[in-house]
Design an enzyme around this catalytic site. Structure first.
Site, PDB file in Angstrom:
ATOM      1  N   PHE A 186       0.870  -1.169   0.000  1.00 12.31           N
ATOM      2  CA  PHE A 186       0.000   0.000   0.000  1.00 12.31           C
ATOM      3  C   PHE A 186       0.911   1.225   0.000  1.00 12.31           C
ATOM      4  O   PHE A 186       1.872   1.288   0.756  1.00 12.31           O
ATOM      5  CB  PHE A 186      -0.891  -0.015   1.247  1.00 12.31           C
ATOM      6  CG  PHE A 186      -1.956   1.037   1.232  1.00 12.31           C
ATOM      7  CD1 PHE A 186      -3.103   0.854   0.481  1.00 12.31           C
ATOM      8  CD2 PHE A 186      -1.820   2.200   1.966  1.00 12.31           C
ATOM      9  CE1 PHE A 186      -4.101   1.819   0.457  1.00 12.31           C
ATOM     10  CE2 PHE A 186      -2.803   3.172   1.949  1.00 12.31           C
ATOM     11  CZ  PHE A 186      -3.949   2.982   1.196  1.00 12.31           C
TER      12      PHE A 186
ATOM     13  N   TYR B 199     -10.507  -0.640  11.238  1.00 10.30           N
ATOM     14  CA  TYR B 199     -11.785  -0.289  10.619  1.00 10.30           C
ATOM     15  C   TYR B 199     -12.181  -1.243   9.506  1.00 10.30           C
ATOM     16  O   TYR B 199     -13.235  -1.071   8.884  1.00 10.30           O
ATOM     17  CB  TYR B 199     -11.774   1.147  10.097  1.00 10.30           C
ATOM     18  CG  TYR B 199     -10.575   1.529   9.251  1.00 10.30           C
ATOM     19  CD1 TYR B 199     -10.476   1.147   7.929  1.00 10.30           C
ATOM     20  CD2 TYR B 199      -9.546   2.286   9.797  1.00 10.30           C
ATOM     21  CE1 TYR B 199      -9.385   1.493   7.157  1.00 10.30           C
ATOM     22  CE2 TYR B 199      -8.446   2.655   9.040  1.00 10.30           C
ATOM     23  CZ  TYR B 199      -8.374   2.257   7.719  1.00 10.30           C
ATOM     24  OH  TYR B 199      -7.275   2.603   6.963  1.00 10.30           O
TER      25      TYR B 199
END
Length: 431
Positions: A158, A252
């Site tokens: 990422f 999350y």
């Protein structure tokens, strides 16, 4: 990285025909898959967990980006706001346990990633924790030898992890060397200080070899930092069992902590005395209320703290984690693999040949909890996902040509998976 082919659906003793056809006396493939999905739902030991979440008729396959809302969160937050903040005010730092929340909640996350108590602290963002972990790991490695001046980075990481690694390298006098995650065991060497690797590739869903890579990095005298954003809450991690040095992750996604929920940092107990954070703050001081001008780090995982905890989002996360109280990560992993297996078979059966191909590995040992499909016509991919969303199937699109579907075993059902593949086929047939 080579593309994996979607596993073929096998017929019992007969050559399969085109999608939607069947041999005389046999069920249509679609009907058979729908029946199979219903049977799997009926036998699912996690089926009742769906009721613990706020969901509707939408088929939500984006929990690898943002998990659904656990029903326990709104009443807990209401109490935090109205009573703990509204009535107790400053007293809640002690009376409501606000001050110790980062470690208390850290231990709950630690249980899900295989870390014994006292090694995980919750707080800050994943990016901030990557920075802490990489710089601290380099400092530990350079205590072993100043020649360790190289940071290996998963080349498909990422992007933020790469940006942070570059900044950490400038601070510590290192250089960054991008390598494929699977090549880290052979790329690590005498100059390596730390390897920063993603457990699951965010784009393809490929699961990397945490035990083998960790062992190879250690054999070369270096440390490893694992990014668990796409694995925690979806599959067993085993941080302690595999001797991981440091790890970071968000809460999350599969942990359902809510948008912007605090991240976490794992520092193995053996490294805690030498963990030298590049972000020393008053919360990680041995005597935080002494207000001394000189910094003295606290003992244990508390060293990973920096400033005042974000209490509202942290306590929302704590409530969200209650859904795990009677769940084993092994059951979650078994269902995850069954969900993704079924989806791949349904896509192979329903979607017109040649329109998509899976870039998620077929092998269970190499698959996380998502399926990424590459569209043959890249220019159609974005609109295809937009149309899926309009029709009630929510995944996400990664430019230029990848449709990404995440499967959260706590609330995703098998019938939903089968229907999602049908809708995908309809959308692609109409393009």
């Amino acid at each position: 990285m080579s593309d994996a082919t979607i596993p073929a659906t096998e017929s019992a003793g007969a050559e399969p025909g085109p999608p939607g056809t069947a041999l005389p006396g046999t069920a249509l493939p679609g009907a058979a898959l729908a029946d199979e999905a219903a049977r799997l739902d009926a036998a699912d030991p996690l089926r009742a967990k769906r009721d613990a979440f706020t969901l509707d008729d939408t088929i939500y396959l984006d929990g690898n980006s943002l998990g659904a809302l656990p029903r326990a969160v709104p009443p807990r937050l209401a109490d935090v706001v109205a009573r703990e903040w509204g009535e107790l005010r400053i007293r809640s730092w002690e009376e409501s346990g606000w001050w110790t929340a980062p470690e208390r909640i850290g231990d709950r996350v630690g249980w899900l990633v295989g870390a014994a108590p006292g090694q995980v602290v919750v707080g800050d963002s994943t990016s901030v924790n990557v920075f802490k972990a990489v710089v601290a790991a380099v400092r530990i490695a350079q205590e072993r030898g100043a020649h360790r001046d190289q940071i290996l980075v998963d080349e498909a990481t990422f992007p933020t992890d790469g940006y942070i690694a570059e900044s950490a390298a400038r601070m510590t006098g290192c250089t960054v060397r991008p390598v494929a995650a699977g090549d880290v065991p052979t790329a690590v060497g005498a100059r390596t200080a730390v390897a920063l690797v993603n457990h699951v590739d965010y784009r393809t869903g490929r699961l990397h070899d945490l035990p083998g890579t960790t062992a190879a990095v250690h054999a070369a005298g270096a440390l490893v930092v694992w990014d668990l954003c796409h694995s925690a809450g979806a599959l067993p991690v085993g941080l302690d069992a595999h001797g991981v040095d440091l790890a970071v992750g968000c809460t999350y996604k599969y942990l359902n902590g809510g948008p912007g929920a605090p991240a976490y940092l794992y520092v193995a107990r053996a490294h805690q005395p030498r963990f030298d954070s590049p972000l020393p703050g008053w919360n990680s001081h041995a005597d935080p209320f002494g207000m001394a001008s000189a910094y003295t780090p606290a003992d244990g995982a508390v060293r990973g703290r920096v400033g005042t905890p974000d209490i509202l989002s942290m306590l929302a996360l704590e409530a969200a984690l209650e859904v795990w109280d009677d769940v084993t990560i092994e059951d979650v992993r078994a269902k995850s693999l069954a969900l993704t297996d079924l989806f791949l078979r349904c896509v192979e059966t329903y979607v017109p040949a040649g329109r998509v191909r899976s870039i998620t590995p077929a092998a269970h040992a190499e698959r996380g909890s998502q399926v990424a499909l590459r569209c043959a016509a890249a220019e159609e991919a974005g609109e295809a996902m937009a149309e899926l969303v309009r029709r009630g199937v929510v995944g996400d699109f990664r430019r230029p040509d990848v449709l990404r579907f995440g499967f959260t075993p706590l609330y995703t059902g098998f019938a939903e998976v089968e229907r999602a593949a049908r809708v995908l086929a309809d959308v692609l047939k109409e393009d």
